[in-house]
Design a protein around this motif. Structure first.
Motif, PDB file in Angstrom:
ATOM      1  N   PHE A  14      43.191   0.912  -2.655  1.00  0.00           N
ATOM      2  CA  PHE A  14      44.065  -0.061  -3.317  1.00  0.00           C
ATOM      3  C   PHE A  14      45.457   0.500  -3.464  1.00  0.00           C
ATOM      4  N   ALA A 276      45.977  -4.351 -11.762  1.00  0.00           N
ATOM      5  CA  ALA A 276      45.060  -4.876 -10.749  1.00  0.00           C
ATOM      6  C   ALA A 276      44.285  -3.750 -10.080  1.00  0.00           C
ATOM      7  N   ALA A 277      44.942  -2.604  -9.872  1.00  0.00           N
ATOM      8  CA  ALA A 277      44.270  -1.464  -9.249  1.00  0.00           C
ATOM      9  C   ALA A 277      43.117  -0.969 -10.108  1.00  0.00           C
ATOM     10  N   GLU A 279      41.378  -2.744 -12.293  1.00  0.00           N
ATOM     11  CA  GLU A 279      40.294  -3.736 -12.215  1.00  0.00           C
ATOM     12  C   GLU A 279      39.572  -3.646 -10.870  1.00  0.00           C
ATOM     13  N   TYR A 280      40.331  -3.419  -9.812  1.00  0.00           N
ATOM     14  CA  TYR A 280      39.731  -3.316  -8.473  1.00  0.00           C
ATOM     15  C   TYR A 280      38.803  -2.108  -8.389  1.00  0.00           C
ATOM     16  N   ASP A 281      39.239  -0.986  -8.947  1.00  0.00           N
ATOM     17  CA  ASP A 281      38.405   0.218  -8.937  1.00  0.00           C
ATOM     18  C   ASP A 281      37.122   0.016  -9.744  1.00  0.00           C
ATOM     19  N   LYS A 283      35.515  -2.667  -9.900  1.00  0.00           N
ATOM     20  CA  LYS A 283      34.769  -3.751  -9.241  1.00  0.00           C
ATOM     21  C   LYS A 283      34.920  -5.097  -9.941  1.00  0.00           C
ATOM     22  N   PHE A 285      36.764  -7.794  -9.421  1.00  0.00           N
ATOM     23  CA  PHE A 285      37.668  -8.326  -8.406  1.00  0.00           C
ATOM     24  C   PHE A 285      38.388  -9.595  -8.874  1.00  0.00           C
ATOM     25  N   ALA A 288      41.176  -8.514 -11.024  1.00  0.00           N
ATOM     26  CA  ALA A 288      42.270  -7.963 -10.213  1.00  0.00           C
ATOM     27  C   ALA A 288      43.147  -9.090  -9.671  1.00  0.00           C
ATOM     28  N   LYS A 289      42.507 -10.170  -9.211  1.00  0.00           N
ATOM     29  CA  LYS A 289      43.267 -11.329  -8.731  1.00  0.00           C
ATOM     30  C   LYS A 289      44.104 -11.932  -9.863  1.00  0.00           C
ATOM     31  N   ASN A 310      48.402  -5.928  -1.767  1.00  0.00           N
ATOM     32  CA  ASN A 310      47.337  -6.078  -2.755  1.00  0.00           C
ATOM     33  C   ASN A 310      46.778  -7.497  -2.786  1.00  0.00           C
ATOM     34  N   THR A 314      42.854  -8.335  -2.070  1.00  0.00           N
ATOM     35  CA  THR A 314      41.981  -8.948  -3.066  1.00  0.00           C
ATOM     36  C   THR A 314      41.500 -10.337  -2.659  1.00  0.00           C
TER      37      THR A 314
END
Length: 681
Positions: A14, A276-277, A279-281, A283, A285, A288-289, A310, A314
């Motif tokens: 990410f 967002a990073a 949240e992405y890490d 999981k 998702f 993150a959006k 990004n 996503t």
């Protein structure tokens, strides 16, 4: 002149950004000429009023029209350079300041602004040369810092240090740069302390607060990182309501706030990317959006490369054909977000476009040396050749796996030694290194196992997984795929249940839809095949109840879990030649059609109907008239609701929609025609 941080950096899969010191511009003298659209004698006042209202785009349009009549109007050139700078269009800004620095060689400020614009445009070598041309004791320190920043962006750490050592040690910009150097050396805690010192020296600045949050992120201390992110966002909302933070999330089209210097100074874009990073890490998702959607609104062409990357990443699962072009475009951007090249190749491989990945790798050979580490390059190389030479690919994966296992064994010993020494800090560090090494090993293991999976040699896949039991027994991806292997062997459903059940039990009833639908479907089938029908029915009731709850709270949201469960069960019965029951489950799974019928569900449903047609044509089975009528009614419903639903989707945009009759409606009519003929056959 004012300093600003604006150094961009990307973290593993990410991408996020952080600030690095830069130079700002001060406005120049305004024009004294006239324009037809502006009242006579009011040109200067009008231009400055537009600037005071931050309507820089209108100023640019006005002054560029003026330049057509007076190409070398110094005032117009100066204000154009400044306005483009404020609009973050540094290429145009540098163009005008280059003209000014040549036309007015004695004005040092123009040379400084020219060098600064080149730096912000990512033209570091040119910015370096321009900075050297500034011969003024008054600005020597600033130019030394600018040269240091250029060297830093080019990855020349020793040269950066050499320039920084010539600057005043108590300069806040120098302190920040020292923090950046520590960050680059992966000394994140020391970098955090340095940034904290800078924050205490100059007072609160969003850019420095963001640097601290980034350090916490790199140390995986997410709560501390969130604390600084929330502070940046709250200050942005309070002090700059005109930026419309969160207005995108309301689902209505809002006006772009543009790429103004105010937006840059708030560090809001960077903060939302970092949020967002995180949240992405973790999981999360959807979260993150949402974080990316909460940014101050900008049009797509105004997005910075980091944010565009990004968003593409996503939203890839939602619409690959729309997001692949974004990543391809970023390959042409300077500076390109570092993970773009690797992510694009991995995603093409994920979606099965190995030839495209091979072409991109060949066309951008230079990037493979600068943006791919050797291990990732070897992994991608094995993935690509797997399609034509699986034996060679397996050998390459095996070599990579052995290297990762050696690292895991070494780190395991370090963990044991730290525990024996009762060194809590060493234990924590060793465990982090172990987790990182394991995350690198698992993809190699799965790619290696997939070679035998594609050959349907499931016992060999199971053997490969058993060999990795020592390291991966607690890894979620490993456990999930072990469950799939047991399930596919069709004789080990009890073992599959043993691995599937813990995955499902992690989630409460109101979180059941967070479980992958195929896991729920396979678990239901495993229950059925082991005569645990009551457990299967109970699980299906829980899924149905949860889908009803979601439909009540969000009527527009589509959920497919129960649909997929019924599709899998129906397919199972069709495979066992019990077509009447199997087909009835398939037809039931797509009700209501406006919410359940789409490209993917139709793909799996039609396979069962084609298998049924083949058996009917061979006179291997006979259907009752009532079943024929149900099937024909089903095709009529699919024809009615599938007119705008493509029967298949190509993730490559240049192939999308080029084939005629690409709709569920068309295929449903063709299948109906086939079954009408079979009924009379």
């Amino acid at each position: 002149l004012r300093p600003e941080d604006d150094y961009q950096r990307v973290l593993h899969i990410f991408c996020i950004s952080r600030f690095f010191s830069r130079l700002f511009l001060s406005p120049q003298s305004a024009m004294a000429s006239k324009q037809k659209a502006i009242a006579e004698g009011q040109f200067t006042a009008t231009v400055y009023n537009l600037i005071s209202e931050q309507k820089y785009t209108e100023v640019v349009q006005t002054l560029e029209a003026q330049l057509e009549q007076f190409p070398m109007n110094r005032a117009a050139l100066s204000l154009l350079g400044w306005c483009y700078y404020y609009l973050q269009d540094f290429n145009n800004s540098s163009k005008y300041y280059e003209i000014l620095s040549r036309a007015c060689p004695t004005v040092i400020e123009y040379k400084i602004y020219y060098a600064s614009s080149l730096y912000k445009a990512g033209k570091y070598a040119e910015a370096q040369r321009a900075a050297v041309q500034v011969d003024s004791p008054e600005f020597s320190q600033r130019m030394l810092k600018l040269q240091a920043y250029c060297k830093y962006e080019q990855g020349e750490v020793s040269a950066t240090k050499a320039f920084i050592e010539q600057c005043a040690p108590d300069d806040p910009d120098v302190i920040i740069t020292q923090g950046n150097l520590l960050f680059k050396a992966k000394k994140y805690d020391e970098a955090r302390k340095t940034f904290s010192d800078a924050l205490n020296t100059v007072g609160y600045k969003p850019s420095i607060a963001y640097n601290i949050a980034l350090c916490y992120y790199m140390m995986k201390q997410y709560p501390q990182a969130r604390k600084f992110i929330v502070e940046i966002i709250e200050k942005g909302i309070k002090e700059h309501p005109e930026l419309g933070i969160g207005s995108n999330a309301e689902g209505i089209e809002v006006r772009s706030v543009g790429n103004t210097l105010t937006l840059k100074e708030t560090a809001l874009v960077e903060a939302f990317n970092l949020k967002a990073a995180i949240e992405y890490d973790m999981k999360n998702f959807d979260a993150a959006k949402d974080s990316l959607a909460d940014m101050p609104p900008r049009s797509e062409e105004e997005l910075d490369p980091i944010t565009l990357h990004n968003i593409a990443l996503t939203h890839m699962e939602d619409n690959p054909s729309e997001n692949f072009p974004k990543l391809n475009f970023l390959l042409t951007v300077n500076p390109m977000p570092p993970p773009t090249f690797a992510n694009l190749l991995l995603l093409y491989c994920k979606y099965g476009y190995y030839d495209v990945a091979a072409d991109i790798l060949a066309e951008n050979a230079a990037l493979s040396y600068t943006h791919l580490d050797p291990e990732l390059f070897a992994f991608l190389d094995a993935l690509i050749i797997q399609q034509t030479a699986p034996e060679e690919a397996y050998r390459k994966f095996d070599e990579l796996a052995k290297k990762h296992i050696d690292v895991l064994r070494k780190v395991t010993k370090e963990v044991q030694d730290a525990r024996n020494a009762r060194d809590e800090k060493a234990i924590k560090l060793a465990i982090e290194q172990y987790d990182e090494a394991l995350e690198k090993y698992v993809p190699v293991l799965m790619a290696q196992a997939k070679i035998y999976w594609d050959l349907e040699n499931y016992p060999q896949v199971e053997k490969i997984f058993r060999q990795s039991l020592e390291f991966c027994s607690e890894h979620d991806v490993w456990k999930l795929n072990v469950a799939h292997v047991f399930f596919m062997q069709e004789t080990k459903f009890k073992e599959a249940i043993r691995y599937y059940e813990p995955i499902v039990k992690k989630f409460q009833d109101n979180q059941l839809l967070q479980v992958q639908a195929i896991v729920l479907a396979n678990l239901c089938v495993s229950y059925i095949m082991t005569s645990q029908n009551e457990e299967a029915e109970e699980l299906m009731r829980r899924i149905e109840k949860e889908e009803e709850r979601v439909a009540y709270s969000d009527p527009e949201k589509k959920t497919y879990h129960l649909c997929i469960v019924n599709l899998v069960i129906g397919t199972l019965y069709c495979a066992k030649q019990n077509f009447e029951f199997g087909i009835s489950r398939i037809m039931k799974s797509l009700e209501p059609y406006n919410k359940k019928l789409d490209t993917d569900t139709w793909f799996y449903a039609k396979r069962c109907f084609v298998a049924l047609a083949e058996n009917l044509a061979k006179h291997m089975i006979i259907l009752r008239d009532a079943t024929y009528n149900d099937i024909l009614t089903f095709f009529d419903a699919c024809d009615q609701h599938g007119k705008t639903i493509p029967a298949y989707i190509s993730h490559l945009p240049d192939q999308d929609g080029q084939m005629d009759n690409n709709s569920v409606s068309y295929e449903a009519r063709r299948l109906k025609t086939l079954f009408l003929r079979l009924r009379e056959f």
